[in-house]
Design an enzyme around this catalytic site. Sequence first.
Site, PDB file in Angstrom:
ATOM      1  N   GLU A   1      -4.293  -1.081  14.083  1.00  0.00           N
ATOM      2  CA  GLU A   1      -5.074  -0.557  13.488  1.00  0.00           C
ATOM      3  C   GLU A   1      -6.482  -0.053  14.548  1.00  0.00           C
ATOM      4  O   GLU A   1      -7.499  -1.251  14.769  1.00  0.00           O
ATOM      5  CB  GLU A   1      -5.437  -1.703  11.878  1.00  0.00           C
ATOM      6  CG  GLU A   1      -4.073  -1.836  11.665  1.00  0.00           C
ATOM      7  CD  GLU A   1      -4.513  -2.557  10.547  1.00  0.00           C
ATOM      8  OE1 GLU A   1      -5.362  -2.410   9.448  1.00  0.00           O
ATOM      9  OE2 GLU A   1      -3.148  -3.188   9.218  1.00  0.00           O
TER      10      GLU A   1
ATOM     11  N   TRP B   1      -6.719  -1.395  -1.156  1.00  0.00           N
ATOM     12  CA  TRP B   1      -6.934  -2.681  -1.888  1.00  0.00           C
ATOM     13  C   TRP B   1      -7.864  -2.661  -2.853  1.00  0.00           C
ATOM     14  O   TRP B   1      -7.511  -2.167  -3.677  1.00  0.00           O
ATOM     15  CB  TRP B   1      -7.490  -4.367  -0.805  1.00  0.00           C
ATOM     16  CG  TRP B   1      -5.886  -3.670   0.498  1.00  0.00           C
ATOM     17  CD1 TRP B   1      -6.300  -3.065   1.601  1.00  0.00           C
ATOM     18  CD2 TRP B   1      -4.817  -4.348   0.400  1.00  0.00           C
ATOM     19  NE1 TRP B   1      -5.332  -3.149   2.219  1.00  0.00           N
ATOM     20  CE2 TRP B   1      -4.554  -4.327   1.727  1.00  0.00           C
ATOM     21  CE3 TRP B   1      -4.435  -4.936  -0.676  1.00  0.00           C
ATOM     22  CZ2 TRP B   1      -2.588  -4.609   2.240  1.00  0.00           C
ATOM     23  CZ3 TRP B   1      -2.569  -5.402  -0.371  1.00  0.00           C
ATOM     24  CH2 TRP B   1      -2.365  -5.079   0.690  1.00  0.00           C
TER      25      TRP B   1
ATOM     26  N   ASN C   1      -0.617 -10.127   9.219  1.00  0.00           N
ATOM     27  CA  ASN C   1      -1.447  -9.377   9.234  1.00  0.00           C
ATOM     28  C   ASN C   1      -3.230  -9.697   9.078  1.00  0.00           C
ATOM     29  O   ASN C   1      -2.953 -10.308   7.251  1.00  0.00           O
ATOM     30  CB  ASN C   1      -1.309  -7.899   8.612  1.00  0.00           C
ATOM     31  CG  ASN C   1      -2.473  -6.997   8.916  1.00  0.00           C
ATOM     32  OD1 ASN C   1      -2.607  -6.163  10.321  1.00  0.00           O
ATOM     33  ND2 ASN C   1      -3.161  -6.294   7.302  1.00  0.00           N
ATOM     34  N   GLU C   2      -3.913  -9.725  10.178  1.00  0.00           N
ATOM     35  CA  GLU C   2      -5.511  -9.864   9.339  1.00  0.00           C
ATOM     36  C   GLU C   2      -5.740 -11.977   8.727  1.00  0.00           C
ATOM     37  O   GLU C   2      -6.154 -11.042   7.490  1.00  0.00           O
ATOM     38  CB  GLU C   2      -6.106  -8.477   8.459  1.00  0.00           C
ATOM     39  CG  GLU C   2      -6.073  -7.758   9.518  1.00  0.00           C
ATOM     40  CD  GLU C   2      -6.784  -6.236   9.202  1.00  0.00           C
ATOM     41  OE1 GLU C   2      -7.302  -6.461   8.404  1.00  0.00           O
ATOM     42  OE2 GLU C   2      -7.035  -5.342  10.090  1.00  0.00           O
TER      43      GLU C   2
ATOM     44  N   TRP D   1      -4.310   3.591  11.484  1.00  0.00           N
ATOM     45  CA  TRP D   1      -4.659   3.215  10.877  1.00  0.00           C
ATOM     46  C   TRP D   1      -5.419   3.981   9.363  1.00  0.00           C
ATOM     47  O   TRP D   1      -6.622   4.456   9.605  1.00  0.00           O
ATOM     48  CB  TRP D   1      -5.381   2.105   9.936  1.00  0.00           C
ATOM     49  CG  TRP D   1      -4.919   1.848   8.393  1.00  0.00           C
ATOM     50  CD1 TRP D   1      -5.690   2.083   7.826  1.00  0.00           C
ATOM     51  CD2 TRP D   1      -3.702   0.732   8.049  1.00  0.00           C
ATOM     52  NE1 TRP D   1      -5.488   1.434   6.919  1.00  0.00           N
ATOM     53  CE2 TRP D   1      -3.714   1.040   6.904  1.00  0.00           C
ATOM     54  CE3 TRP D   1      -2.554   0.322   8.649  1.00  0.00           C
ATOM     55  CZ2 TRP D   1      -3.388   0.741   6.095  1.00  0.00           C
ATOM     56  CZ3 TRP D   1      -1.637  -0.804   7.709  1.00  0.00           C
ATOM     57  CH2 TRP D   1      -2.002   0.303   6.119  1.00  0.00           C
TER      58      TRP D   1
ATOM     59  N   TYR E   1     -12.042  -1.928  13.983  1.00  0.00           N
ATOM     60  CA  TYR E   1     -12.636  -0.738  13.322  1.00  0.00           C
ATOM     61  C   TYR E   1     -13.216  -0.350  13.841  1.00  0.00           C
ATOM     62  O   TYR E   1     -14.499   0.592  14.024  1.00  0.00           O
ATOM     63  CB  TYR E   1     -12.262  -1.046  11.756  1.00  0.00           C
ATOM     64  CG  TYR E   1     -11.020  -0.853  11.191  1.00  0.00           C
ATOM     65  CD1 TYR E   1     -10.540  -0.073  10.756  1.00  0.00           C
ATOM     66  CD2 TYR E   1     -10.163  -1.727  11.454  1.00  0.00           C
ATOM     67  CE1 TYR E   1      -9.062   0.486   9.869  1.00  0.00           C
ATOM     68  CE2 TYR E   1      -8.941  -1.689  10.977  1.00  0.00           C
ATOM     69  CZ  TYR E   1      -8.584  -0.771  10.106  1.00  0.00           C
ATOM     70  OH  TYR E   1      -7.629  -0.643   9.790  1.00  0.00           O
TER      71      TYR E   1
ATOM     72  N   GLN F   1       0.292  -1.439  -0.370  1.00  0.00           N
ATOM     73  CA  GLN F   1       0.160   0.105   0.136  1.00  0.00           C
ATOM     74  C   GLN F   1       0.549   1.443   0.168  1.00  0.00           C
ATOM     75  O   GLN F   1       0.311   1.892  -0.515  1.00  0.00           O
ATOM     76  CB  GLN F   1      -1.183  -0.001   1.278  1.00  0.00           C
ATOM     77  CG  GLN F   1      -1.942  -0.951   1.094  1.00  0.00           C
ATOM     78  CD  GLN F   1      -3.354  -1.059   2.425  1.00  0.00           C
ATOM     79  OE1 GLN F   1      -2.221  -1.882   3.136  1.00  0.00           O
ATOM     80  NE2 GLN F   1      -3.912  -0.594   2.501  1.00  0.00           N
TER      81      GLN F   1
ATOM     82  N   PHE G   1      -8.076   6.678   4.573  1.00  0.00           N
ATOM     83  CA  PHE G   1      -7.604   7.276   5.639  1.00  0.00           C
ATOM     84  C   PHE G   1      -6.634   7.744   6.713  1.00  0.00           C
ATOM     85  O   PHE G   1      -6.434   7.484   8.224  1.00  0.00           O
ATOM     86  CB  PHE G   1      -7.793   5.591   6.463  1.00  0.00           C
ATOM     87  CG  PHE G   1      -8.620   4.341   6.222  1.00  0.00           C
ATOM     88  CD1 PHE G   1      -9.548   4.296   7.755  1.00  0.00           C
ATOM     89  CD2 PHE G   1      -8.897   2.972   5.131  1.00  0.00           C
ATOM     90  CE1 PHE G   1     -10.221   2.933   7.548  1.00  0.00           C
ATOM     91  CE2 PHE G   1      -9.799   2.436   5.119  1.00  0.00           C
ATOM     92  CZ  PHE G   1     -10.338   2.215   6.676  1.00  0.00           C
TER      93      PHE G   1
ATOM     94  N   HIS H   1       1.331  -9.443   4.647  1.00  0.00           N
ATOM     95  CA  HIS H   1       0.790  -8.062   5.347  1.00  0.00           C
ATOM     96  C   HIS H   1       0.250  -8.483   3.516  1.00  0.00           C
ATOM     97  O   HIS H   1      -0.019  -7.586   2.929  1.00  0.00           O
ATOM     98  CB  HIS H   1       0.784  -7.198   5.119  1.00  0.00           C
ATOM     99  CG  HIS H   1      -0.076  -6.103   5.726  1.00  0.00           C
ATOM    100  ND1 HIS H   1      -0.045  -4.939   6.308  1.00  0.00           N
ATOM    101  CD2 HIS H   1      -1.327  -5.922   4.752  1.00  0.00           C
ATOM    102  CE1 HIS H   1      -1.687  -4.574   5.981  1.00  0.00           C
ATOM    103  NE2 HIS H   1      -2.250  -4.837   6.089  1.00  0.00           N
TER     104      HIS H   1
END
Length: 493
Positions: A422, A479, A203-204, A471, A346, A54, A487, A158
């Site tokens: 995040e 993405w 990550n996630e 974040w 979030y 990113q 953001f 990531h």
Amino acid sequence: MDFIVAIFALFVISSFTITSTNAVEASTLLDIGNLSRSSFPRGFIFGAGSSAYQFEGAVNEGGRGPSIWDTFTHKYPEKIRDGSNADITVDQYHRYKEDVGIMKDQNMDSYRFSISWPRILPKGKLSGGINHEGIKYYNNLINELLANGIQPFVTLFHWDLPQVLEDEYGGFLNSGVINDFRDYTDLCFKEFGDRVRYWSTLNEPWVFSNSGYALGTNAPGRCSASNVAKPGDSGTGPYIVTHNQILAHAEAVHVYKTKYQAYQKGKIGITLVSNWLMPLDDNSIPDIKAAERSLDFQFGLFMEQLTTGDYSKSMRRIVKNRLPKFSKFESSLVNGSFDFIGINYYSSSYISNAPSHGNAKPSYSTNPMTNISFEKHGIPLGPRAASIWIYVYPYMFIQEDFEIFCYILKINITILQFSITENGMNEFNDATLPVEEALLNTYRIDYYYRHLYYIRSAIRAGSNVKGFYAWSFLDCNEWFAGFTVRFGLNFVD
């Protein structure tokens, strides 16, 4: 490209009070008092985050190989909301010194970034050769951060898998990725571990499995639907990918703990995403169980394995033989394979029970047998951000709710170390707005303020929260949303 400081005065001001804002409906406004650094324990870390794909750009420079996201965005631009890619994005590869200068000016303690696997190993494997120019770039970034008093927090994966491994054996659908990931992370520990104190393996991983292999909206774009980038099986693929991710994580942790931790003195963990999932009807047993089930299939999908060495009973009961099994050795390797947990939070949602349809084709997306909504009796649970999945709801960190969250997952909140890795909200990227208007961040300031207020409350109630990462540090490629949303703490033109 100009970087314009938008907000995050939390890093630099002593204290402030918010008593009203347009970001929250009047009926929910609270005067929640002052916050400052002194409101948090000594040593509490404030930072902001990014990821290699990113932020870096320079996809064809410095010996970097292609990732699955490069292939996905170039081959299927219609899958990206604005048809964009991250070939340049915010160009951190060339502008890292400028970026670090902004971090220093904003008084950040730490910067969370990821290493691009294909920038380090363009062929995906050690046998394919090490890209020393990639090693040099990350050394330069790490050294620049430390020279400015900023602690690096490094994510090892990531979502940007080397395309060559996807082509060779299907990437995370194949257990061969476990050893390749172990070798890649070993190299990172060796090259950078003398200066990195915090490592996150993945990550996630839930998003990687769900969006990449159940929904097909993220790279590599596999699922059962006919209109996706690659054919796949939404009923088995996400579980295989999840299984291989958690084993890859455990192997990396084992390498770090047995070869490096004793003298490098760092910590290693994993970063998981979770919403606070609430029953739509508090008095409905089916809805209450559905909310618990939904948590099992998201945050618990990984946390259960990390704390017990196996999947939850509800998952075993529902998924049955489509859910892979751990050997005794694998189970022991996975169980307890972390020093800390990163939580990306979030938003929240309401969950209601959705009885299964016996003839429906199995899919990870429908296996929890739940419906998701963001309003009750026509009332949203909070103001909506640009993305349809973000409704402002900071109350997960209220003591009662947070204790329920941890109780369901059998987590001892006074022992487990974790950071909020995040947290943030986005707005639409409106090119017609004057810069002065685009920089009016009342909504975002309010969002962060309220979350930090309740995080402080959770800490005072005994939760072992060690840090907070916003974040994201800059507006960037998001993405499948491309550049349609922002953001960033800092505006990028």
